[in-house]
Scaffold this active site. Structure first.
Site, PDB file in Angstrom:
ATOM      1  N   TRP A  99      55.312  35.672  36.176  1.00 41.64           N
ATOM      2  CA  TRP A  99      56.177  34.621  35.619  1.00 41.64           C
ATOM      3  C   TRP A  99      56.939  35.135  34.413  1.00 41.64           C
ATOM      4  O   TRP A  99      58.127  34.856  34.243  1.00 41.64           O
ATOM      5  CB  TRP A  99      55.362  33.368  35.268  1.00 41.64           C
ATOM      6  N   ASP A 166      56.386  29.683  27.614  1.00 39.70           N
ATOM      7  CA  ASP A 166      56.139  29.044  28.913  1.00 39.70           C
ATOM      8  C   ASP A 166      54.669  28.657  28.914  1.00 39.70           C
ATOM      9  O   ASP A 166      53.788  29.517  28.997  1.00 39.70           O
ATOM     10  CB  ASP A 166      56.447  30.056  30.031  1.00 39.70           C
ATOM     11  N   LYS A 190      50.535  21.791  37.028  1.00 40.71           N
ATOM     12  CA  LYS A 190      49.255  22.422  36.722  1.00 40.71           C
ATOM     13  C   LYS A 190      48.356  21.478  35.918  1.00 40.71           C
ATOM     14  O   LYS A 190      47.183  21.353  36.204  1.00 40.71           O
ATOM     15  CB  LYS A 190      49.444  23.736  35.950  1.00 40.71           C
TER      16      LYS A 190
HETATM   17  C1  PLP Z   1      53.541  27.838  38.088  1.00 39.38           C
HETATM   18  C2  PLP Z   1      54.172  28.575  36.982  1.00 39.38           C
HETATM   19  C3  PLP Z   1      55.567  28.758  36.888  1.00 39.38           C
HETATM   20  C4  PLP Z   1      56.524  28.326  37.985  1.00 39.38           C
HETATM   21  O1  PLP Z   1      56.675  26.971  37.990  1.00 39.38           O
HETATM   22  P1  PLP Z   1      57.728  26.267  38.984  1.00 39.38           P
HETATM   23  O2  PLP Z   1      57.680  24.855  38.496  1.00 39.38           O
HETATM   24  O3  PLP Z   1      57.223  26.466  40.365  1.00 39.38           O
HETATM   25  O4  PLP Z   1      59.046  26.900  38.775  1.00 39.38           O
HETATM   26  C5  PLP Z   1      56.079  29.391  35.779  1.00 39.38           C
HETATM   27  N1  PLP Z   1      55.278  29.834  34.798  1.00 39.38           N
HETATM   28  C6  PLP Z   1      53.932  29.700  34.862  1.00 39.38           C
HETATM   29  C7  PLP Z   1      53.098  30.208  33.748  1.00 39.38           C
HETATM   30  C8  PLP Z   1      53.346  29.068  35.943  1.00 39.38           C
HETATM   31  O5  PLP Z   1      52.011  28.919  36.012  1.00 39.38           O
END
Ligand code: PLP
Length: 356
Positions: A99, A166, A190
Site C-alpha cells: 500500500w 494512511d 477494516k
Molecule cells: C486496505 C488498504 C488500502 C486499500 O483500500 P481501498 O479502500 O481498497 O482502496 C490502503 N491502505 C491500507 C493500509 C489498507 O489496509
C-alpha cells in the site's frame, strides 16, 4: 455454526453495527423507507452524517482546525488525491509495504518523491528505523499498519515537516496525537464500516499551497465547503459507520479499544511463540501489528498449511489464509473481533499441532 471472522478487509463488524444497519434497511429512522432509498439531503440522513462527524472528532480527540470528510473512491483514491492537494514540490514517503508503494507511485505524478527508507528487499518483514525526513519536504507520508505484512508503527512519528498517514487498517486502535498531523485517511472496510466510504481528516490550513488546478471532485476544499455532500455520498456505509462509532463510544473509546486489541494480539502472538509448528513472519517483535497477525508453518511442516486452513474451516474459523503475495496465514484482529474468536483459533493451532 458460529463463524470466527479473521478476514483482512472487508472484515468483521460489530453485531451492533450489522443489526442496526439491517433494521435501517427495512425502516430508517421511522421514515417508513429504507436507508437505501432516501435522499442524502433528507433531514434524517443529514442527522446521520452530522452525528458521525461529531463522533469521529470526539472519539479521536481531534482539535479545532481539522475537517472530517466522508469520501468515495477507497483509500487508493487518497494515494493520488492527497498529493494533488498537498504536494507542491517534494514529498517524503517510507516504503513499508504494497500500500505504501502504491501511494509512492501515485505521488510521483505530482512531484519529487524522496523514499527515505524501504524494507522491500526483506519482503517488508520489518519497519525501517534509521532514516531522516528532509525538513524541506511538503509532507512525510507513512502507512501506520501494513495490512498484508503484519507490521505496524504505533507511535506518532516526529518529523520536521507536515505529517500524513494512511491509517486504513488500524484507525480507532490507539489514541493519536492529532496536533502532529496534517492529514490522515482510512478506507472504512477494516475498522469502521462496509466498503464504500473513506474517512479523511485534514488540517484546513494545510490546503491551498499548491499552484496546480485541482479537478473539483479531487479538491478537498470542495468537500469541506459542501460538508461531504458535493455529490451523493456513500449513504449506507456512512450510516453503518455511525453505528460503529456509537458502539466505540459506548465501549469507552480508544483507550478501551486499544486495551482489547493489545490483549487479543498478546494471546495470539503468545501461541505462535510457544509453538514449534508455527512461526511469526515479522523479524522484530517491536514491529508486530496488533491488527493483522502474519505467520507461517516452519519448513518442517510447511506442506501442512493448506490442511490447517481446512482444519480451521471445520471449526468455523474463516479468513486466515495469508495474502496471495505472501502466503502462510494472516489473522486479522480488528476491533469487532471478540477475544473468544482468538481463543478458538489458538485452540485450533494447539490441537492441530498435537495431532500432527
Ligand atoms: C486496505 C488498504 C488500502 C486499500 O483500500 P481501498 O479502500 O481498497 O482502496 C490502503 N491502505 C491500507 C493500509 C489498507 O489496509
Amino acid at each position: 455454526m458460529k463463524k470466527h471472522n479473521f478476514y483482512a478487509g472487508p472484515s468483521i463488524l460489530s453485531e451492533y453495527t450489522i443489526q442496526n444497519t439491517a433494521d435501517a434497511i427495512l425502516n430508517f429512522a421511522d421514515t417508513g423507507l429504507s436507508v437505501l432509498e432516501v435522499s442524502h439531503r433528507s433531514k434524517e440522513f443529514q442527522a446521520v452524517i452530522d452525528e458521525a462527524t461529531a463522533l469521529v472528532k470526539e472519539i479521536l480527540d481531534i482539535p479545532e482546525g481539522f475537517s472530517v470528510l466522508w469520501l468515495g473512491g477507497g483509500a487508493s483514491m487518497q494515494f493520488c488525491m492527497l498529493p494533488y492537494n498537498l504536494l507542491a514540490r517534494k514529498a517524503a514517503y517510507i516504503d513499508t509495504g504494497t500500500w505504501a508503494a502504491n501511494a509512492i507511485k501515485e505521488a510521483r505524478l505530482f512531484g519529487e518523491v524522496d523514499v527515505v527508507a524501504s524494507s522491500k528487499e526483506a519482503g517488508y518483514t520489518y519497519i525501517p528505523k534509521d532514516f531522516t525526513v528532509p525538513a524541506d519536504a511538503d509532507y512525510f507520508h507513512y502507512t501506520s499498519n501494513n495490512t498484508i505484512y503484519g507490521t505496524e508503527i504505533r507511535t506518532d512519528p516526529k518529523v520536521p515537516c507536515r505529517l500524513v498517514a494512511d491509517m486504513s487498517s488500524d484507525i480507532f486502535s490507539r489514541p493519536i496525537d492529532f496536533s502532529l498531523y496534517d492529514a490522515i485517511y482510512a478506507g472504512a472496510q477494516k475498522n469502521l464500516a462496509p466498503a464504500g466510504v473513506t474517512l479523511v481528516i485534514v488540517r484546513d490550513e494545510a490546503l491551498g499551497h499548491v499552484d496546480r488546478p485541482i479537478p473539483t471532485m479531487l479538491d478537498y476544499r470542495t468537500h469541506i465547503k459542501k460538508g461531504s455532500m458535493f455529490n451523493t455520498p456513500p449513504v449506507l456505509p456512512i450510516f453503518s459507520a455511525l453505528q460503529t462509532l456509537r458502539y466505540y463510544k459506548q465501549l469507552g473509546g480508544l483507550k478501551e479499544l486499544e486495551r482489547r486489541d493489545l490483549e487479543k494480539a498478546a494471546v495470539l502472538y503468545g501461541a505462535i511463540d510457544d509453538s514449534k509448528m508455527f512461526t511469526g513472519t515479522v523479524t522484530d517483535p517491536a514491529d508486530r501489528s496488533i491488527m493483522n497477525v502474519t505467520f507461517v508453518m516452519t519448513p518442517e511442516y510447511k506442506e501442512l498449511e493448506a490442511d490447517f486452513v481446512s482444519f480451521c474451516a471445520a471449526r468455523g474459523i474463516v479468513g486466515i489464509k495469508g495474502h496471495r503475495s505472501v502466503g502462510g496465514f494472516r489473522a486479522s484482529l480488528y476491533n469487532a473481533l471478540p477475544l473468544e474468536s482468538v481463543k478458538v483459533l489458538v485452540e485450533a493451532m494447539h490441537d492441530f499441532e498435537t495431532t500432527h
